[in-house]
Design an enzyme around this catalytic site. Structure first.
Site, short mmCIF file in Angstrom:
data_model
loop_
_atom_site.label_atom_id
_atom_site.label_comp_id
_atom_site.label_asym_id
_atom_site.label_seq_id
_atom_site.Cartn_x
_atom_site.Cartn_y
_atom_site.Cartn_z
N GLU A 189 -3.10 7.40 7.73
CA GLU A 189 -3.93 8.05 6.72
C GLU A 189 -5.05 8.83 7.41
OE1 GLU A 189 -4.80 6.02 2.77
OE2 GLU A 189 -6.71 5.82 3.81
N ARG A 238 -5.24 -8.92 -7.38
CA ARG A 238 -5.85 -10.25 -7.43
C ARG A 238 -7.30 -10.11 -7.83
NH1 ARG A 238 -9.11 -9.76 -3.02
NH2 ARG A 238 -8.30 -8.63 -1.22
N HIS A 298 -14.32 -3.14 8.82
CA HIS A 298 -13.58 -2.71 7.63
C HIS A 298 -13.60 -3.78 6.54
CE1 HIS A 298 -12.21 0.53 10.16
NE2 HIS A 298 -11.60 -0.31 10.97
N LYS A 309 0.81 -1.22 0.00
CA LYS A 309 0.00 0.00 0.00
C LYS A 309 0.84 1.27 0.00
CE LYS A 309 -4.02 -2.07 2.27
NZ LYS A 309 -3.48 -3.43 2.34
#
Length: 659
Positions: free
Chosen positions: A200, A293, A235, A116
């Site tokens: 973030e 993926r 999440h 990420k």
């Protein structure tokens, strides 16, 4: 194209890939662990190879075992599915080094986008908007604390590797940062073998929008439009649909082009998904990550585009060109997918057991990896099935979904079916008012039907069925009621302990001549057993009523049908001291494991004084952490397990004396 392909996965996605292989005339080879010896994907495959014991690190995460299985079985390619090794560049590279084709992107693209932090840097370099945050190499707590103050609270801690919500924590204030960092790192390390994290800025009430893209090895790359995945728990997505009810055609084109730009910059080949957060208040998108993926929710894209993504994945891996251009693709109608999971619909904790009945509608698409009679293990993801509906418009799709959910019949394992029904029937869902905090904002779990306790008649039936089972000698030593010891029909007084959906239930049963005297929560009954078989029981009550019960044994539980209703009673171990002469004792509270798992941390010692709600034990299950906290002030009397111990659901983790 390939003659033989190995599937390095299990469950629903393995079954999905098997069917794609068979449609292409390819022999499908699967791998399996000890827990999956009789799993559906093993039963459907052309060949199955054993690779290790139940825990994923000892089976489905063993790269060398999977490569060896592929070579030994004559496979030319490996499809990783999703989860496990699907986003591990090391696995893709090991396949290439062994002369096997990896059905997915090259390892260099996985490294560029699967991480990420690397993906955020690439997004910035290619002009794709990202949320403010910190993704530096300095992982010290001092630096992270300083950067957190710069970003501002609330914020998100996210694991750089992997996905699925693992290693992610919301931090509301600086006081919470240190503990959240430790927990996120530990969970990320356990799930992905990498505890690198980044920070973030937390967007308040965004939508979660993702874009499916496909790229071949000849320079062609297209997007297959967006999916709305805003309704989530922990999440993790549970409802997905396409098209998004929020986007304009211009926004759809813009976000699709951004995804393609990212894929081209990374040298991507095969299927992938770019994920974004969308803020409706200002119409801005913020890049989240790329999943290198296939996605769990890929069927909704297939439903509206008419494209088989798995078959195309295999074809692209074999060197084929994309059979269409961007302008050839259209969204036709509306599709919705819901994830049916083996988990508590309120707490979202995973559950397990044997599926004594698993009936799904046969007039919609249902992708599943289980059937009636299969065991649901806690070693792996809780997903049982995906229900996918398609209609000409969103309103019709919702109506079809509601009907499909109402026709699902599942016994033996607790599932999130009540939650899915509540979401599908909610006015905000119908209105398309979808955000990532949908469940909290609309308090969906608080309005689920309250489980009613099993009637006393059902408890009578369970108690007498256990009497018969024990007396006949058919109770195997590995069964939970094997703990009842050498008791037989001649014992005068027998205490039994059950759990149902409403809580704990205690029963005392005594034989007297041809009758049975049973005490339940202070109420006394006298019954005569007229007929008793393993599948049904007929009783005559003291008032002359004749009651009939359908009986199904399910591991540690009885599934009982009575008067058109179904009940499930889990047979717990005896606790004679707790029963006591009066039936109960509240001087000690035993904190039980809410699910099977491994002890990750023990935060107290014997003799410690603790306060109500204080964390006592951290239990790891499904690669996620669950905190067991004190229900009241007290003193720790006993901590029976050590860190690393595997415990069953209901195991006593801490014995706590109140006061």
């Amino acid at each position: 194209m390939f003659a033989r392909l190995l599937i390095a996965n299990r469950g629903e996605i393995a079954v999905r890939i098997i069917r794609a292989c068979h449609a292409l005339g390819i022999a499908a080879i699967v791998v399996y662990s000890e827990a999956d010896r009789r799993a559906l994907h093993v039963r459907l495959a052309d060949e199955a190879v054993f690779i290790g014991s139940a825990p994923a690190p000892e089976s489905y995460l063993r790269i060398e075992a999977i490569i060896e299985a592929a070579l030994r079985s004559g496979a030319q390619a490996i499809h990783p599915g999703y989860g496990f090794l699907a986003e591990r560049a090391a696995f893709a590279r090991a396949c290439r080094d062994a002369g096997l084709v990896f059905v997915g992107p090259p390892p260099e693209a996985i490294e560029a986008l699967g991480d990420k932090i690397a993906a955020r840097r690439l997004a910035l370099a290619t002009g794709v908007p990202v949320a403010s945050g910190y993704h530096g190499a300095d992982q010290s707590e001092e630096t992270l604390a300083r950067e957190a103050m710069r970003i501002g609270y609330p914020l998100l801690i996210k694991a750089s590797a992997g996905g699925g919500g693992r290693g992610m924590r919301i931090v509301q204030s600086a006081d919470e940062l240190s503990a959240a960092l430790e927990s996120a790192r530990r969970e990320a390390r356990a799930a992905f073998g990498d505890d690198t994290i980044f920070l973030e800025k937390l967007l308040i009430r965004p939508r979660h929008i993702e874009v499916q893209f496909l790229a071949d090895a000849h320079g062609n790359c297209v997007h297959l439009f967006e999916r709305e995945c805003s309704i989530q728990r922990r999440h993790q997505k549970i409802v997905e649909e396409t098209p998004s009810p929020a986007l304009t055609p211009q926004q759809r084109e813009m976000i699709g082009e951004a995804a393609v730009r990212l894929a081209r910059a990374a040298g991507y080949v095969n299927a992938g998904t770019a994920e974004f957060l969308y803020d409706e208040t200002d119409g801005r998108f913020a890049f989240l990550e790329v999943n290198t993926r296939l996605q769990v929710e890929h069927p909704v894209t297939e439903a509206v585009t008419g494209v088989d993504l798995v078959q195309l994945q295999i074809a692209i891996a074999g060197g084929a060109r994309l059979p269409f251009r961007q302008e050839d693709l259209r969204q036709r109608g509306h599709a919705i997918e819901v994830r049916l999971c083996a988990e508590d619909p309120v707490t979202f904790l995973p559950t397990g057991g044997r599926l004594t009945r698993f009936n799904l509608p046969d007039d919609i698409r249902c992708d599943t990896g289980v059937e009636t009679g299969d065991d649901v293990t806690l070693y792996y993801d809780s997903l049982l099935a995906k229900l996918i509906v398609r209609a000409d418009d969103r309103s019709a799709a919702i109506s079809t979904l509601r009907s499909a959910l109402d026709r699902c019949v599942i016994d033996g394992v607790t599932t999130n079916l009540p939650l899915l029904r509540a979401i599908a029937g909610h006015p905000a869902f119908s209105a398309g008012e979808l955000t990532t905090d949908f469940l909290n904002v609309h308090q969906v779990t608080q309005h689920l039907p309250v489980p009613l306790p099993a009637p006393n008649e059902v408890l009578l039936a369970a108690a007498l069925a256990d009497v018969q089972l024990l007396a006949s000698g058919r109770a195997a030593t590995h069964d939970p009621w094997g703990a009842l010891g050498p008791w037989r029909m001649l014992r005068a007084d027998m205490p039994l302990h059950y759990r149902d959906d409403a809580g704990e239930r205690y029963v005392r049963i005594t034989e007297h001549d041809n009758e049975w005297r049973i005490s339940i929560d202070g109420a006394s009954y006298t019954v005569e057993r007229l007929t008793a078989h393993l599948d049904h029981l007929v009783l005559r009550m003291a008032d002359g009523r004749i009651e009939r019960f359908g009986m199904t044994r399910d591991g540690s539980a009885w599934c009982i049908e009575w008067r058109g209703q179904r009940f499930r009673l889990v047979h717990a171990a005896l606790d004679v001291e707790r029963l006591g002469a009066a039936g109960h004792s509240h001087s000690r509270a035993g904190l039980e494991a809410p699910m099977p798992g491994a002890i990750a941390r023990i935060l107290v010692r014997e003799g410690d004084r603790v306060a109500a709600h204080q964390p006592l034990v951290v239990l790891e299950a499904m690669k996620m952490e669950h905190i067991v906290a004190a229900p009241h002030d007290g003193i720790v009397l006993r901590v029976p397990y050590a860190v690393g111990a595997l415990v069953a659901k209901g195991a006593l983790l801490v014995e706590l004396e109140e006061g």
